[in-house]
Write a protein that holds these residues in place. Structure first.
Motif, PDB file in Angstrom:
ATOM      1  N   VAL A 304       0.848  -1.158  -0.019  1.00  0.00           N
ATOM      2  CA  VAL A 304      -0.052   0.039   0.010  1.00  0.00           C
ATOM      3  C   VAL A 304       1.053   1.395  -0.015  1.00  0.00           C
ATOM      4  O   VAL A 304       1.947   1.283   0.735  1.00  0.00           O
ATOM      5  CB  VAL A 304      -0.920   0.210   1.321  1.00  0.00           C
ATOM      6  CG1 VAL A 304      -1.695   1.099   1.369  1.00  0.00           C
ATOM      7  CG2 VAL A 304      -1.786  -1.290   1.324  1.00  0.00           C
ATOM      8  N   VAL A 305       0.595   2.159  -0.882  1.00  0.00           N
ATOM      9  CA  VAL A 305       1.475   3.296  -0.986  1.00  0.00           C
ATOM     10  C   VAL A 305       0.316   4.610  -1.061  1.00  0.00           C
ATOM     11  O   VAL A 305      -0.548   4.702  -1.787  1.00  0.00           O
ATOM     12  CB  VAL A 305       2.047   3.337  -2.439  1.00  0.00           C
ATOM     13  CG1 VAL A 305       3.097   4.799  -2.432  1.00  0.00           C
ATOM     14  CG2 VAL A 305       2.975   2.156  -2.532  1.00  0.00           C
ATOM     15  N   ASP A 306       0.729   5.407   0.037  1.00  0.00           N
ATOM     16  CA  ASP A 306       0.094   6.718   0.164  1.00  0.00           C
ATOM     17  C   ASP A 306       0.680   7.700  -0.583  1.00  0.00           C
ATOM     18  O   ASP A 306       1.711   8.383  -0.453  1.00  0.00           O
ATOM     19  CB  ASP A 306      -0.197   7.149   1.590  1.00  0.00           C
ATOM     20  CG  ASP A 306      -1.298   8.278   1.727  1.00  0.00           C
ATOM     21  OD1 ASP A 306      -1.220   9.210   1.050  1.00  0.00           O
ATOM     22  OD2 ASP A 306      -1.824   8.198   2.845  1.00  0.00           O
ATOM     23  N   LEU A 307      -0.064   8.241  -1.876  1.00  0.00           N
ATOM     24  CA  LEU A 307       0.482   9.380  -2.688  1.00  0.00           C
ATOM     25  C   LEU A 307      -0.185  10.791  -2.604  1.00  0.00           C
ATOM     26  O   LEU A 307      -0.088  11.594  -3.242  1.00  0.00           O
ATOM     27  CB  LEU A 307       0.227   8.882  -4.163  1.00  0.00           C
ATOM     28  CG  LEU A 307       1.031   7.685  -4.505  1.00  0.00           C
ATOM     29  CD1 LEU A 307       0.530   7.207  -5.900  1.00  0.00           C
ATOM     30  CD2 LEU A 307       2.627   7.913  -4.368  1.00  0.00           C
ATOM     31  N   THR A 308      -0.774  10.685  -1.277  1.00  0.00           N
ATOM     32  CA  THR A 308      -1.458  12.249  -1.066  1.00  0.00           C
ATOM     33  C   THR A 308      -0.463  13.436  -1.218  1.00  0.00           C
ATOM     34  O   THR A 308      -1.048  14.235  -1.791  1.00  0.00           O
ATOM     35  CB  THR A 308      -2.070  12.219   0.328  1.00  0.00           C
ATOM     36  OG1 THR A 308      -3.084  10.850   0.332  1.00  0.00           O
ATOM     37  CG2 THR A 308      -2.913  13.447   0.642  1.00  0.00           C
ATOM     38  N   ASP A 309       0.642  13.142  -0.971  1.00  0.00           N
ATOM     39  CA  ASP A 309       1.299  14.350  -0.744  1.00  0.00           C
ATOM     40  C   ASP A 309       1.955  14.723  -2.004  1.00  0.00           C
ATOM     41  O   ASP A 309       2.486  15.714  -2.515  1.00  0.00           O
ATOM     42  CB  ASP A 309       2.472  14.148   0.077  1.00  0.00           C
ATOM     43  CG  ASP A 309       3.626  13.068  -0.323  1.00  0.00           C
ATOM     44  OD1 ASP A 309       2.980  12.308  -1.232  1.00  0.00           O
ATOM     45  OD2 ASP A 309       4.734  12.968   0.351  1.00  0.00           O
ATOM     46  N   GLN A 310       1.503  13.884  -3.101  1.00  0.00           N
ATOM     47  CA  GLN A 310       1.876  14.370  -4.520  1.00  0.00           C
ATOM     48  C   GLN A 310       0.624  14.600  -5.510  1.00  0.00           C
ATOM     49  O   GLN A 310       0.882  14.990  -6.546  1.00  0.00           O
ATOM     50  CB  GLN A 310       2.577  13.155  -5.160  1.00  0.00           C
ATOM     51  CG  GLN A 310       4.049  12.646  -4.477  1.00  0.00           C
ATOM     52  CD  GLN A 310       4.644  11.421  -5.083  1.00  0.00           C
ATOM     53  OE1 GLN A 310       4.414  11.195  -6.218  1.00  0.00           O
ATOM     54  NE2 GLN A 310       5.039  10.587  -4.415  1.00  0.00           N
ATOM     55  N   LEU A 311      -0.518  15.016  -4.763  1.00  0.00           N
ATOM     56  CA  LEU A 311      -1.569  15.334  -5.502  1.00  0.00           C
ATOM     57  C   LEU A 311      -1.659  16.404  -6.236  1.00  0.00           C
ATOM     58  O   LEU A 311      -2.514  16.858  -6.873  1.00  0.00           O
ATOM     59  CB  LEU A 311      -3.010  15.100  -4.574  1.00  0.00           C
ATOM     60  CG  LEU A 311      -3.397  13.885  -4.400  1.00  0.00           C
ATOM     61  CD1 LEU A 311      -4.605  13.788  -3.249  1.00  0.00           C
ATOM     62  CD2 LEU A 311      -4.005  13.296  -5.858  1.00  0.00           C
ATOM     63  N   ASP A 312      -0.819  17.430  -5.825  1.00  0.00           N
ATOM     64  CA  ASP A 312      -0.751  18.922  -6.643  1.00  0.00           C
ATOM     65  C   ASP A 312      -0.307  18.495  -7.951  1.00  0.00           C
ATOM     66  O   ASP A 312      -0.323  19.543  -9.039  1.00  0.00           O
ATOM     67  CB  ASP A 312       0.242  19.683  -5.786  1.00  0.00           C
ATOM     68  CG  ASP A 312       1.678  19.197  -5.615  1.00  0.00           C
ATOM     69  OD1 ASP A 312       1.945  18.083  -5.488  1.00  0.00           O
ATOM     70  OD2 ASP A 312       2.464  20.168  -5.652  1.00  0.00           O
ATOM     71  N   ASP A 313       0.502  17.310  -8.206  1.00  0.00           N
ATOM     72  CA  ASP A 313       0.868  17.144  -9.570  1.00  0.00           C
ATOM     73  C   ASP A 313       0.527  15.726 -10.020  1.00  0.00           C
ATOM     74  O   ASP A 313       1.323  14.598  -9.611  1.00  0.00           O
ATOM     75  CB  ASP A 313       2.276  17.382  -9.757  1.00  0.00           C
ATOM     76  CG  ASP A 313       2.953  17.364 -11.224  1.00  0.00           C
ATOM     77  OD1 ASP A 313       2.373  16.740 -12.088  1.00  0.00           O
ATOM     78  OD2 ASP A 313       3.924  17.592 -11.302  1.00  0.00           O
TER      79      ASP A 313
END
Length: 433
Positions: A304-313
């Protein structure tokens, strides 16, 4: 073969035999049943020429569809641009209908990159963009051209679409540094095109849903929700006046800048879900740009990988995924469940074909627990334009029994699905399982 338009009702003819001359028609001459016109009628010269031209055009199209050497099967030989177009089709599809990748072929794209580059240029010259994308996809599948996409020259020549992005993401880990910048440019172009198409409607639909979900009991006149107000005051109906006297007004609240809802996108990144991963990343970025929605994007296979901090791009999001591998939905839902702080104001969207490699019963228990706590749970079998995918029907039926119907969703329908989930209305399910 969809790349050449054909009249399906027209059958090919080997020759167009001239009609024998007929005697002048006398007044009152009987009609011929076979001809459907008076027996002595002679067609005008212009009509005959048009008929011959139409027959030639049908033969030309059938020849392009059927393939073959010279005038094989139709009696119609190709020349000029038609011959070049036929060569581009033959290079990909060959002459036989039973050929498979790896077998001997009568034609092919060859092993050299310059040959492929020329072919890519040719098909963009002869066919519309939608057909070019299909042919590129077939070339990757039938002729094993994935390795050539690792070369910058090839990426610059291809027609970019969602499926090409999926292929590039699957090659991400083996892509040389010299190609990565070109690949990112290709992916960014597709992402920007999707954002232009989807972002405005998504923001409008969800902003309206957020406004309507914030109900107030003393609304101003133009904020009154008349449907809910009338439904709440039906007991005050006056038959003699044929009217309802509303004692309690229900209105739409105005969305403030504070967070109203939390959305968790939980996306299966197994290889079959490539198009869904691309669309989910774009929608995640759009949702994250709305201050009233706190958005979390989680991708999973067996990890499981949380990519929330990259949602601006969303391009960074896509290159943070790793298509392929197994599937552990239970583990992914466990992570999402642990991040929920306001169940009654949370929407969890699981995007997966539901082929679970983890613990099935635990997965279903987690969904039931989230729904019991007030979470709005949405299960999408795919988020793409491809139609209903292959999926685990047993698991889909089990989710439906829990009140979470699983269905495939197109990108155009997704804003309506999210708006309904935010307002806690029935979902606009196109094909309930």
């Amino acid at each position: 073969m969809t790349s050449v338009p054909v009249d399906p009702t027209a059958a090919p003819r080997a020759t167009a035999a001239p009609r024998p001359a007929a005697a002048p028609r006398s007044v009152g001459a009987p009609r011929s049943v076979a001809e459907g016109r008076p027996t002595g009628d002679v067609p005008p010269v212009g009509s005959a020429r048009r008929a011959d031209a139409s027959a030639d055009e049908r033969l030309r199209r059938w020849r392009l569809v059927l393939g073959g050497d010279e005038a094989d099967g139709t009696g119609h030989a190709l020349a000029g641009q038609d011959a070049a177009m036929d060569g581009a089709l033959t290079a990909l599809y060959g002459k036989g209908s039973g050929e498979r990748p790896g077998r001997d072929r009568s034609a092919g794209l060859g092993a050299s990159a310059p040959s492929v580059a020329r072919w890519l240029g040719d098909i963009r010259t002869y066919f519309p963009s939608s057909v070019v994308q299909i042919m590129q996809r077939d070339a990757i599948d039938r002729l094993g051209l994935s390795a050539l996409l690792l070369e910058p020259e090839m990426l610059e020549a291809v027609e970019a679409d969602v499926h090409l992005v999926g292929t590039l993401l699957s090659l991400n880990k083996v892509m040389p540094e010299t190609t990565k910048e070109t690949a990112r440019a290709v992916v960014r172009k597709v992402v920007e095109d999707l954002e232009k198409r989807l972002a405005t409607r998504t923001r409008a639909s969800l902003s309206g849903a957020l406004d309507r979900s914030a109900r107030v009991n003393r609304p101003r006149h133009h904020d009154i929700d008349w449907n809910r107000t009338i439904a709440a005051n039906l007991k005050h109906y006056l038959p003699e006046h044929r009217t309802v006297v509303p004692e309690r007004l229900i209105g739409h609240g105005r969305a403030s800048q504070s967070v109203k809802k939390e959305v968790v996108l939980c996306v299966d990144q197994s290889g079959s879900m490539a198009a869904s991963v691309v669309h989910a990343s774009v929608f995640g970025a759009v949702l994250a740009s709305m201050r009233s929605i706190a958005t979390r994007l989680v991708v999973f296979d067996t990890a499981v990988v949380d990519l929330t901090d990259q949602l601006d791009d969303p391009v960074d999001v896509l290159f943070g995924t790793q298509l392929g591998g197994g599937t552990d939905i239970n583990r992914a839902l466990a992570y999402c469940q642990s991040r929920i702080t306001r169940p009654a104001d949370t929407v969890v969207v699981l995007i997966s074909d539901l082929y679970e490699g983890g613990i099935r019963d635990e997965m279903l228990k987690r969904v039931a627990a989230m729904k019991a706590s007030g979470v709005q749970f949405v299960a999408l079998l795919a988020l793409s334009d491809e139609g209903t995918p292959a999926y685990d029907r047993e698991h889909a039926a089990a989710l439906a029994a829990l009140g979470a119907p699983a269905f495939a969703c197109t990108p155009d329908l997704f804003p309506d699905v999210m708006a309904a989930a935010i307002e806690k209305r029935p979902l606009p399910v196109p094909d309930a399982v």
